[in-house]
Every structure is written in structure tokens, then in C-alpha cells.
Scaffold this active site. Structure first.
Site, mmCIF file in Angstrom:
data_model
loop_
_atom_site.group_PDB
_atom_site.id
_atom_site.type_symbol
_atom_site.label_atom_id
_atom_site.label_comp_id
_atom_site.label_asym_id
_atom_site.label_seq_id
_atom_site.Cartn_x
_atom_site.Cartn_y
_atom_site.Cartn_z
ATOM 1 N N ARG A 1 -13.094 12.766 14.920
ATOM 2 C CA ARG A 1 -13.940 11.623 14.582
ATOM 3 C C ARG A 1 -14.520 10.936 15.813
ATOM 4 N NH1 ARG A 1 -10.283 9.067 9.629
ATOM 5 N NH2 ARG A 1 -10.875 10.655 8.094
ATOM 6 N N GLU B 1 -0.004 2.155 9.108
ATOM 7 C CA GLU B 1 -1.022 1.794 10.091
ATOM 8 C C GLU B 1 -0.639 0.572 10.905
ATOM 9 O OE1 GLU B 1 -5.869 0.877 10.263
ATOM 10 O OE2 GLU B 1 -4.872 1.183 8.337
ATOM 11 N N GLY C 1 0.841 -1.185 0.000
ATOM 12 C CA GLY C 1 0.000 0.000 0.000
ATOM 13 C C GLY C 1 0.877 1.236 0.000
ATOM 14 N N LEU C 2 0.362 2.349 0.467
ATOM 15 C CA LEU C 2 1.148 3.583 0.425
ATOM 16 C C LEU C 2 2.453 3.458 1.190
ATOM 17 C CD1 LEU C 2 -1.415 6.510 0.718
ATOM 18 C CD2 LEU C 2 -0.060 5.819 -1.257
ATOM 19 N N ALA C 3 2.401 2.942 2.421
ATOM 20 C CA ALA C 3 3.624 2.835 3.212
ATOM 21 C C ALA C 3 4.593 1.839 2.590
ATOM 22 C CB ALA C 3 3.291 2.443 4.652
#
Length: 640
Positions: free
Chosen positions: A332, A427, A44-46
Site C-alpha cells: 500500500r 490496532e 470491535g474484532l479484537a
């Protein structure tokens, strides 16, 4: 415990720590980088940014993904934007303000030094992505545009309509595939990590299973990087892709890596409510919608009129009334708890009375429908396809859902776990968000870790290893690890029970949501610690896994992942039970202010709870990293 439990935060002024640390770290010269091999799990992005950057630097990299292409990573689902302290709007933003907002938003349960570094490198991420061609939204004059997100009073979020994650991932994917074509990165698709190989307390490689052929084998390297995302699917229903799991991180935990703050889960306030109990996934609606949408419910508990027919004085704009300074852009955790409160009080909307309204009528009247379409058109289209309701004509219905996990494997300032040679980014680690992540900060952390932090810090670990070879894949340690995975596969295939894996995953998710969800209490957590092990015992004796281990078998893939979710859920319940305070996404009903806000206990719980595997979830050993605050004073959060 394996390794060292030392945060390694550098000395010196906060604003100079990262700059000075980069200078003081050991370097690997360009000619020597090609002598080292690094494994990256997750693209993914990381993971993609880390693999691409290390490949560009000259390291030999092996990248693994269980998808058929890195472009299927769940990073692609991020919608709203990415934060950076550019201050293009000249509205008072700065590195320090982004740092402050992130620490405060996390309810003072994050490591200050890591958060400040994140704010520092955020400004470089945007330049990197623009250079890659990421099509960020621009103002009429051509300047990059910004919008606001929850927990901030400045506009610092860069975005590409409602597809920011997709566009950023295409940029990282392009960088990764460039290195694949050059030969510096070896990409393994449809391959899942099932164990971490540890020799003498040092991470030396991984065991993988080819999801197509069933082949189980080992891969070794000088260092292993986990970029495998979060564990939100422990709830079964979440906004995560259905293949997202905790297996890579949990198998590393079982080999000695500490798991930090598993009770910290983010419940996103703007998701499409569940339509029935057999639904298998929930859909996120971007937080960016809260810029222009107004959240409300009817004041009457038995309202039957259409939303447009309810006059303004009979509507309860609960966030605007309770938090006038931030309104609908509160963090949130605050927005989610308030939505739960009004629904529990009987003011919910929709066929199942399980949602609240997100209304764009005022924005459309003020700015025109075309302007709203330009900002949010793809999100509105997605909502209409799923619900059959036109959000230009009637309010959206939203309700909180599991979205992100702030807990993860413990790492030090250099993103290395307590197991030497095991690095964790994005994450999958715990480090930057405390007890609650601010919107648009996940993409920021993933790219910061991959592009701008790990490539420095991994060199500090590798430099002293120059001249040392990697572990042979024929070594007995590797062979034993491979055999262990093969034996586990045989075990699940031989159970021959009567219930599917999905049945047990759904039942587990109900327990976790009911007792370790938005609101927790001692009685419920104690009940969870009794009921989850009982359900796990039944699962191990009665689950039915069809097919074999020598071919594509989604049931076999799921059973190992759900088994890990069961063990994680037990630890999650214990962590939540022992944290006798409310902070961010961890809300204990026994610990709240008279106004119903989260009430921290800084004297006893201003620490990271890092859990060591003790042989089974009930025997986990807790270690504490005390949190110190040099720059941000510990105060009761207020968004009023």
C-alpha cells in the site's frame, strides 16, 4: 517511567517461541478464573473476540463500547479479506512465507517474534470463524476460496465478497452475546472511557462517561484491556468512522503507558477522492479490486477525452511498468506514493484532477461482467451510489487516503504495556506491522490477539494475583480520577468561544495531512511543530461547546477527542522529525533511493521509538527498543 520496558521475547528458535512460551506461562485453573475481573474497552474484532473468549474461559468480564451495539464497531467496514497461511491454493504459501512477507512489507520495523506468532495462529482463525458460520467465499466444489492482496505473490486472503469485516464481526459479536446471555460478560453500551485508573504504577480500572445521561463513574478490575482501534482521524479526512478516536489510548498514555511509533500511518491507495474541501469522511474501495483492476493515468497532462477513448499506448500503467514482478499488487505505501507522484506531475483525472483510474475493462472482457459482479458487485454498487458513475462502463477514480495506523501503545510479547495490568490488542497497539501493514492483515491481527494470544498471556499476569481483591470504587484514587474527568467537562463547557469543534478538527487535519502525510521533510515537520501548538492554544481559548454535561451532547464528546488529537499530532510530528529515514508509510523526501523508493537507515533507526508522557507533548521522553532480526535479513525492499 512506570513499569518495565522489556519486550519479554522468549529464547529459542523462532518457530518454537510461542509454543514453548505457552507451556512456560503460569495458568489460572477454571475454578479460580471466576475470581478475577477484567475490563475490555472496545468491542470491535479484537475487543469482542477477547471479551467472548475470556468470558468462555470463566473470567468475569466488563465490556465497554461508545456505540449503541458492538455491531457498530469500525471493524465492520473492512472489505477485502483476512490473511491466513493455509496454502489451500498449493501455490507455495507457508507460515514462514506469511511471516517473511509481513516483516518485509513492514519495511523491517516490526518485532520478529510477534509477527511469527501472528503467522502461526492465522491458520486457527479461519477454522474458528468457519465454525462460527462466517460465510467465506467458496469455489464451485465447496472449498474455501482465496485471492491475492498487495505485497504477496501467493493467494492467501480469505474473503466474504466485499463484506469480510462485517461477517467476521457478526461471528465475534455472536460469541460475545452468548457470553452476555450466560452472565460472564457485562456489556456497557453508549459508554466512553475517559481515563485510566493507576494505583502504585498498576492499572486498576477506568473512568467512563455515560453518553446518554452524562453520568461519570469508575469501574475497577484486576486487569484492563484496550481494544480501541487506531488514530487515523487525526487527519480529519480518513476512511475511519467519524467517531473513531485516540482518547482511550491517549488517556492511558498520559497515565504512563508508552506510545510507540506515532509517525507510522498507512495511506490506503484505493479510496474515492475528495469532492470538495467540506467533505467530512472518505470512502475506502477494497484493495481486492487491484486483483483485476488496472491502475493508470493518461500520459498527456491536459487530457480531455473520455477514458475509453484513450488508446492503450497513451495510457501510463505506472505500477505495472515500474514493478513488473508485483504490478498493481505492490504494498500500500508503494502504490500510494506512486499515485501521489503522478497526480503531482499533473496527470490526475476527474473534475479536480485529484485521482487515478482503476479500470476493469480488461477483466470484464476476459471473464465477463457477471463474473466481475459476483466478485465485486457490492463494491461497484457502493461506488456508483457515491459518485454517480457506473464502474462497469467507465473506470473508477481512486486516490490514497488515511486508513490505518501502525503506531499505538507499546506492548511486550504478552501484549501488556509497560503499565502492569494494562493490555492492548488489535490496532490500538504497535506490535505487528512495522512501518506499513499489508492488506488483509488488520483482521488477522485483531482476531489473533483476541481469540488466541491474550487469553493465554493475561493468565500469566493474573495467576500471581490470586487472593487479591480489586480496587474499591470508593477508594480516594478512583474518586479523584472521576473528579478530574468532571472538571475537564466543566472546563470545555465554560470556554464559550466562537468556533465549532469540527472547525478546529478540520484545520488540524489540514496541517497533519500537509506536513505529516504521504511525504514529509524536515522543513515541513518543523513547521508542523510550530503551527500545531499555536492552533491548539487557539482551540483551547476559542472553541464553542454547546449544551450541557448531563445529557446526550455530541459536541462535548468531540471536544475531548479533538483535544487528544492535538496532543497526539504534536508527538507525531516530533517522532517523524527525529526518524531521519524513510521506511514504509513514513517517507522522508531527504531519504530516498535514486529510483524514488524509501531508503532506510538501519544503523541508526532499526528501533521502536516509545514515547513517555512528560507533562505536555513537547516534553515527551523517547525510549528505544532495538529491533533484532534472526530470520529475515535486512535488505532494501524491492517489488520489481
Amino acid at each position: 517511567m512506570i513499569g518495565s520496558f522489556d519486550s519479554k521475547v522468549p529464547d529459542g528458535p523462532m518457530a518454537e517461541k510461542w509454543t514453548n512460551h505457552k507451556f512456560n506461562m503460569k495458568l489460572v485453573n477454571p475454578a479460580n478464573k471466576r475470581k478475577f475481573e477484567v475490563i475490555v474497552v472496545g468491542t470491535g474484532l479484537a475487543g469482542a473476540s477477547a471479551a467472548a473468549t475470556m468470558g468462555e474461559l470463566g473470567y468475569k468480564v466488563k465490556a465497554f463500547t461508545y456505540s449503541d451495539t458492538p455491531r457498530r464497531a469500525h471493524s465492520i467496514a473492512a472489505q477485502g479479506g483476512i490473511n491466513a497461511a493455509k496454502n489451500y491454493q498449493n501455490d507455495g504459501d507457508s507460515v514462514h512465507r506469511l511471516f517473511y512477507d509481513t516483516v518485509k512489507g513492514g519495511d523491517y520495523r516490526s518485532r520478529e517474534a510477534n509477527v511469527h506468532r501472528l503467522a502461526e495462529v492465522s491458520v486457527n482463525i479461519i477454522d474458528q470463524c468457519v465454525a462460527q458460520g462466517v460465510p467465506f467465499a467458496r469455489e464451485y466444489a465447496g472449498q474455501l476460496d482465496n485471492r491475492s492482496f498487495g505485497g504477496a505473490q501467493v493467494s492467501r486472503t480469505f474473503y466474504a465478497r466485499g463484506q469480510t469485516g462485517q461477517q467476521l464481526l457478526i461471528g465475534a459479536y455472536s460469541a460475545l452475546m452468548r457470553q452476555v446471555s450466560k452472565g460472564s460478560v457485562e456489556l456497557h453500551t453508549r459508554t466512553e472511557m475517559l481515563d485510566l485508573i493507576v494505583e502504585d504504577g498498576v492499572a486498576r480500572g477506568i473512568v467512563t462517561r455515560d453518553l446518554v445521561t452524562g453520568d461519570v463513574r469508575s469501574h475497577t478490575a484486576h486487569a484492563v484491556v484496550l481494544a480501541t482501534g487506531g488514530y487515523g482521524n487525526v487527519y480529519y479526512l480518513s476512511t475511519n468512522a467519524m467517531m473513531c478516536n485516540v482518547t482511550a489510548g491517549w488517556r492511558a498514555h498520559r497515565q504512563g503507558a508508552l506510545f510507540a511509533n506515532p509517525c507510522y500511518t498507512q495511506i490506503h491507495p484505493t479510496c474515492i477522492p475528495a469532492s470538495d474541501e467540506f467533505q467530512s469522511k472518505l470512502t475506502l474501495m477494497s484493495e481486492s479490486l487491484r486483483n483485476d483492476g488496472r491502475i493508470w493515468v493518461p500520459r498527456s497532462h491536459d487530457e480531455t477525452r473520455m477514458a475509453k477513448d484513450i488508446p492503450d499506448d497513451e495510457r501510463y500503467y505506472y505500477l505495472e511498468e515500474k514493478y513488473p514482478a508485483f504490478g498493481n499488487l505492490v504494498p500500500r505505501d508503494v502504490a500510494s506514493r506512486n499515485a501521489k507522484t503522478v497526480v503531482d506531475q499533473g496527470m490526475g483525472v476527474g473534475p479536480l484532477k485529484n485521482g487515478v483510474f482503476l479500470d476493469f475493462a480488461d477483466a470484464i472482457a476476459r471473464d465477463g461482467e457477471q463474473t466481475v459482479r459476483e466478485k465485486y458487485g457490492n463494491l461497484f454498487d457502493m461506488y456508483e451510489r457515491i459518485t454517480g458513475e457506473n464502474p462497469y462502463e467507465r473506470p473508477m477514480r481512486i486516490y490514497p487516503a488515511t486508513h490505518y495506523t501502525m503506531g499505538g501503545l507499546w506492548v511486550d510479547y504478552e501484549l501488556q504495556s509497560n503499565v502492569p495490568g494494562l493490555f492492548v490488542v488489535g490496532e490500538a497497539n504497535f506490535s505487528d506491522h512495522g512501518a506499513n501493514r499489508l492488506g488483509a492483515s488488520a483482521l488477522m491481527q485483531g482476531l489473533a490477539d483476541g481469540y488466541f494470544v491474550l487469553p493465554y498471556t493475561i493468565g500469566n499476569y493474573l495467576a500471581p494475583l490470586l487472593g487479591q481483591g480489586k480496587l474499591s470504587e470508593d477508594d480516594p484514587i478512583c474518586q479523584a480520577a472521576v473528579q478530574g474527568v468532571a472538571d475537564q467537562t466543566k472546563k470545555w463547557l465554560s470556554v464559550g468561544g466562537t468556533q465549532s469543534v469540527d472547525y478546529y478538527h478540520r484545520e488540524l487535519g489540514k496541517l497533519v495531512w500537509d506536513y505529516i502525510g504521504m511525504e514529509r521533510d524536515k522543513a515541513g515537520l518543523e513547521k508542523a511543530m510550530t503551527e500545531i501548538p499555536a492552533l491548539r492554544e487557539e482551540f483551547e481559548k476559542n472553541v464553542r461547546v454547546l449544551g450541557d454535561g448531563q445529557s446526550l451532547n455530541s459536541s462535548l464528546e468531540k471536544v475531548g477527542r479533538v483535544a487528544d488529537f492535538f496532543e497526539l499530532a504534536e508527538l507525531k510530528a516530533r517522532d517523524a522529525l527525529e526518524r531521519e529515514e524513510s521506511c514504509g508509510g513514513h517517507f522522508r523526501s531527504e531519504s530516498q533511493t535514486p529510483e524514488g523508493e524509501a531508503l532506510r537507515n538501519d544503523e541508526d533507526f532499526a528501533h521502536v521509538a516509545a514515547w513517555e508522557w512528560g507533562g505536555d507533548p513537547g516534553s515527551a521522553i523517547k525510549h528505544k527498543e532495538e529491533l533484532t532480526f534472526e530470520e529475515v535479513a535486512l535488505t532494501q525492499r524491492s517489488y520489481k
